[in-house]
Enzyme design. Structure first.
Site, PDB file in Angstrom:
ATOM      1  N   HIS A  72      -8.045  -2.121  12.294  1.00 36.38           N
ATOM      2  CA  HIS A  72      -7.659  -0.760  12.681  1.00 36.38           C
ATOM      3  C   HIS A  72      -8.419  -0.307  13.938  1.00 36.38           C
ATOM      4  O   HIS A  72      -9.507  -0.824  14.220  1.00 36.38           O
ATOM      5  CB  HIS A  72      -8.016   0.226  11.554  1.00 36.38           C
ATOM      6  N   CYS A 113     -12.799   4.638   5.794  1.00 35.69           N
ATOM      7  CA  CYS A 113     -11.617   4.346   4.950  1.00 35.69           C
ATOM      8  C   CYS A 113     -11.681   4.999   3.578  1.00 35.69           C
ATOM      9  O   CYS A 113     -10.641   5.225   2.966  1.00 35.69           O
ATOM     10  CB  CYS A 113     -11.474   2.862   4.672  1.00 35.69           C
ATOM     11  N   ARG A 126       0.810  -1.221   0.000  1.00 36.41           N
ATOM     12  CA  ARG A 126       0.000   0.000   0.000  1.00 36.41           C
ATOM     13  C   ARG A 126       0.852   1.285   0.000  1.00 36.41           C
ATOM     14  O   ARG A 126       0.310   2.379  -0.066  1.00 36.41           O
ATOM     15  CB  ARG A 126      -0.957  -0.010   1.197  1.00 36.41           C
TER      16      ARG A 126
HETATM   17  N1  GLY Z   1      -8.040  -4.136   2.465  1.00 35.47           N
HETATM   18  C1  GLY Z   1      -7.795  -3.065   3.349  1.00 35.47           C
HETATM   19  C2  GLY Z   1      -6.477  -3.216   3.994  1.00 35.47           C
HETATM   20  O1  GLY Z   1      -6.150  -4.320   4.383  1.00 35.47           O
HETATM   21  O2  GLY Z   1      -5.723  -2.291   4.112  1.00 35.47           O
END
Ligand code: GLY
Length: 256
Positions: free
Chosen positions: A160, A247, A85
């Site tokens: 989270h 999110c 990410r």
């Molecule tokens: N699919 C969201 C994450 O794991 O960041």
């Protein structure tokens, strides 16, 4: 005026990171339609939506919340805990640079914006698999000059901190007590999720009300009984990607 930065759904969403949600087929066309419905809900609650184009090589890029922590004075670019990410940050940074001075977290720190719950001058930060001690310490360092305090909060069983607790009114938090100890938020009025709706603690508060998933009617009733206006959205395909309503946007106040 509130600005909501969003990013269109990647065609590769099905290859997203998953931690606590089992992998299943995701209908990307439906996910994109639901995301448009979410953007409309943001507009109905007074946001100007700035939609970035999809990043098809980055499956989780729709979840823009994780790449920055935006305060009135500054935006902190994160270093997401999932290596896949990290490339999501730069394009959001370009947009944020028009609105806020930027600071960045760096290795070995990791932090996901989904772990940061801001309430006033307090930043509660989930001690999760995504946000490590170095990342939390760097966040504290970057925001101290603006008068924010950082409070690490242990979480369990969820991705989270904001899977487990979100703000739903000025003085009120929506909490999943199985995933975070409510005692960490002793000074607030607290609403607990309905015990049969495990994932129901994530709501997006925009001052006049919350954007909230349609699939948690019993917790929705608890919110409404507490006087909170709920704008309901169907985000079922995004939930299969372990996404939730906070999110999918970065909401910031337009500062003149
Ligand atoms: N699919 C969201 C994450 O794991 O960041």
């Amino acid at each position: 005026m509130l600005i909501a930065i969003t990013r269109d759904v990647s065609s590769s969403l099905g290859g997203c990171e998953l931690s606590y949600v089992p992998r299943g087929a995701i209908d990307v066309t439906t996910a994109a339609a639901q995301h448009r419905g979410y953007q409309k809900a943001l507009e109905s609650l007074g946001c100007r939506v700035m939609a970035l184009p999809a990043e098809d090589a980055l499956p989780d890029a729709v979840f823009v919340e994780d790449v920055a922590v935006v305060l009135d004075e500054v935006a902190i670019l994160t270093r997401p805990g999932a290596e896949s990410r990290r490339a999501e940050v730069s394009s959001v940074a370009e947009v944020l640079a028009r609105h806020r001075p930027l600071r960045a977290l760096e290795a070995p720190g990791t932090l996901d914006g989904g772990d940061v719950l801001r309430v006033g001058r307090s930043l509660y930060v989930g001690q999760s698999a995504r946000s490590n001690a170095a990342g939390i310490a760097q966040l504290r360092d970057r925001v101290a000059e603006f008068g924010y305090e950082v409070h690490p909060v242990p979480i369990r069983g969820c991705l989270h901190l904001k899977s487990a607790v979100t703000q739903v009114a000025e003085d009120t938090l929506l909490v999943q007590p199985a995933w975070v100890d409510p005692a960490a938020f002793a000074g607030f009025r607290r609403i607990e999720v309905d015990p049969g709706e495990e994932h129901a603690a994530n709501a997006l508060w925009l001052g006049s009300g919350v954007v909230y998933p349609a699939c948690f009617p019993r917790t929705q009733r608890r919110l409404e009984d507490a006087g909170i206006a709920v704008t309901s959205v169907d985000v079922s395909e995004l939930q299969k990607a372990e996404g939730a309503v906070t999110c999918c946007s970065l909401v910031l106040r337009e500062v003149p």
